[in-house]
Design an enzyme around this catalytic site. Structure first.
Site, PDB file in Angstrom:
ATOM      1  CB  SER A  35      40.703  44.624  44.311  1.00 24.79           C
ATOM      2  OG  SER A  35      41.118  44.580  42.956  1.00 24.79           O
ATOM      3  CE  LYS A  36      43.717  39.300  47.733  1.00 25.81           C
ATOM      4  NZ  LYS A  36      43.282  37.950  47.845  1.00 25.81           N
ATOM      5  NE  ARG A  37      40.271  44.046  39.521  1.00 28.23           N
ATOM      6  CZ  ARG A  37      40.083  45.306  39.161  1.00 28.23           C
ATOM      7  NH1 ARG A  37      40.683  45.805  38.102  1.00 28.23           N
ATOM      8  NH2 ARG A  37      39.264  46.079  39.850  1.00 28.23           N
ATOM      9  CG  HIS A  38      43.803  48.367  41.532  1.00 27.44           C
ATOM     10  ND1 HIS A  38      42.636  48.105  42.188  1.00 27.44           N
ATOM     11  CD2 HIS A  38      43.459  48.846  40.323  1.00 27.44           C
ATOM     12  CE1 HIS A  38      41.606  48.426  41.407  1.00 27.44           C
ATOM     13  NE2 HIS A  38      42.080  48.884  40.272  1.00 27.44           N
ATOM     14  CG  ASP A  39      49.762  48.728  43.521  1.00 26.99           C
ATOM     15  OD1 ASP A  39      50.697  48.180  42.934  1.00 26.99           O
ATOM     16  OD2 ASP A  39      49.315  49.843  43.211  1.00 26.99           O
TER      17      ASP A  39
END
Ligand code: GLU
Length: 459
Positions: free
Chosen positions: A237-241
């Site tokens: 998800s956006k939390r990662h990249d």
């Protein structure tokens, strides 16, 4: 093999409810590869039946992204929103045969039932025992209570107890199917032979199989692709990249690198080979070599692929691609020299705006302390810059080799750090940069001498 369907026809069916997602892009690639490898057809269908959540800008972003990746399709884009009459036919058929019905339970009743089921730790589902007479409310499918087994081309035998499904909803009204019915009608009408999609859809497959059977339609083959995971193994998800292709595109990742990277995100060629062009992938690709386990997204690996493709590029082309990241109206020859210097170390094109800024600034600002090497006195740095200025003003050919041949003997004499450090900082204003000879060759004599003078004045 699905009955009677021998021609390979696959589809990508994105919902335009968000920007083109890396997971969608990878599914698009695998569908494309499978179609091209098997000389089949690749169909693009925009699943925009959810009018509230679907947006034109997302549709544009998805289509632009697919084109940017170079994954051309053969038929479409079809839009579900333009196909309501087709769905009506099938919904009427299900209603007429009493395989579907209008459910007249209210929202509150359904929510209460769901809460009670969750409290009892049961899977939430609704089985309707009340016969709605009015033609209103959601349309549900009277799901047969039987075990559903199918062979997934990646995961093998998959079994579902259909009593877990309940009488699931299939349409909002007679012309507006919900996802599961829309997809079944479209895949059947478009004669799709293989449904290749993300594993997050596997729990929809038994519902779809029941609908194929109820409508007496040929069931396609299914292949569910492993999820893309973040480094912590949770769904990416956006939390990662970043998950949107647009962002990678804007940061200066090349489509060829994205393709190569995504191809290996869930599939392996069975050899050590890592660099694959799209044509090579078409030749090598097979569903058998897709793994079941989640595929971990590794940004370093993407950077590595990108740098490989950047290195392979011809300089003219690379310079053109770098222009959006360089100051407006740069001189093309000058830009090309700058790009040549960076080509070997660039991971993504956008980097060039930071790493080469000093080449394009007329008025560098110096931190005086930075011009001084270690414990050198400021006076000494000044003297060395003067010496360099004098020497350099006598050199006619400002090519790397001549410069190095002329300056290195001085550096041996006065100390490498003591001479070359102030020189490099005077040229770039930075702590880290390419070496002074390469930089001077690009800057040319005039700019070089100007910078030395200015740095000297800053001391
Ligand atoms: N519209 C669905 C999605 O975006 C398509 C799923 C499918 O391929 O069946 O996820």
């Amino acid at each position: 093999m699905a009955s009677g369907q021998t021609k390979i026809r696959v589809r990508m069916a994105p919902s335009p409810t968000g920007l083109f997602h890396i997971g969608t892009a990878r599914s698009t690639l695998y569908n494309y590869l499978f179609a091209r490898k098997n000389k089949g057809k690749f169909i693009l269908r925009i699943e925009d039946s959810d009018l509230e959540r679907s947006k034109k800008e997302y549709e544009d972003d998805i289509i632009e992204g697919i084109k940017w990746l170079g994954l051309d399709w053969d038929e479409g884009p079809f839009r579900q929103s333009a196909r309501t009459e087709i769905y009506r036919k099938y919904i009427k058929k299900l209603l007429a045969s009493d395989q579907a019905f209008y459910c007249d339970h209210s929202q509150e009743e359904l929510e209460k039932e769901k809460r009670e089921q969750m409290e009892k730790k049961e899977a939430p589902k609704h089985i309707c025992h009340r016969k709605g007479k009015a033609k209103k409310g959601i349309i549900r499918f009277r799901a047969p209570r039987e075990k559903i087994v199918f062979n997934d081309l990646i995961r093998g035998k998959v079994e579902f107890e259909s009593d877990l499904l309940g009488d699931f909803s299939i349409a909002k009204d007679e012309k507006t199917p919900l996802y599961n019915l829309g997809v079944v009608v479209d895949d059947a009408e478009m004669k799709i032979s293989h449904v290749i999609r993300g594993e997050d859809h596997i729990s929809n497959t038994p519902k779809q199989i029941l609908l194929y059977r109820a409508l007496d339609l040929a069931i396609p083959e299914f292949a569910h692709l492993p999820l893309i995971l973040g480094p912590d193994r949770s769904k990416m998800s956006k939390r990662h990249d970043s998950v949107s292709i647009r962002q990678y595109r804007e940061e200066g990742y090349l489509p060829s690198a994205m393709i190569n990277f995504m191809a290996l995100l869930g599939w392996n060629p069975g050899t050590e080979k890592e660099i694959f062009s799209l044509d090579e992938l078409v030749k090598e690709f097979s569903l058998e070599r897709i793994h079941k386990g989640g595929a971990i997204f590794d940004l370093d690996r993407l950077n590595w692929f990108n740098s490989q493709y950047i290195r392979q590029m011809n300089l003219d082309e690379l310079t053109k691609k770098c222009l959006p990241y360089l100051p407006k109206d740069v001189d093309l020859d000058y830009a090309q020299k700058v790009v040549a210097l960076e080509q070997e170390r660039m991971k993504k094109l956008s980097q060039i705006s930071e790493t080469t800024k000093f080449f394009f600034e007329d008025d560098l600002k110096y931190e005086p302390e930075l011009l001084i090497w270690k414990k050198m006195a400021s006076k000494e740095a000044k003297a060395n810059l003067e010496l360099l200025e004098k020497k350099l003003s006598e050199i006619e050919n400002f090519d790397r080799e001549t410069l190095e041949n002329e300056i290195m003997p001085l550096a041996e004499k006065y100390g490498k750090g003591e001479l070359l450090w102030p020189l490099r900082v005077a040229l770039t204003g930075q702590r880290a940069s390419p070496g002074p000879f390469e930089v001077m060759e690009v800057l040319g004599k005039e700019k070089t001498l100007k910078r030395l003078k200015k740095a000297n004045n800053a001391l």
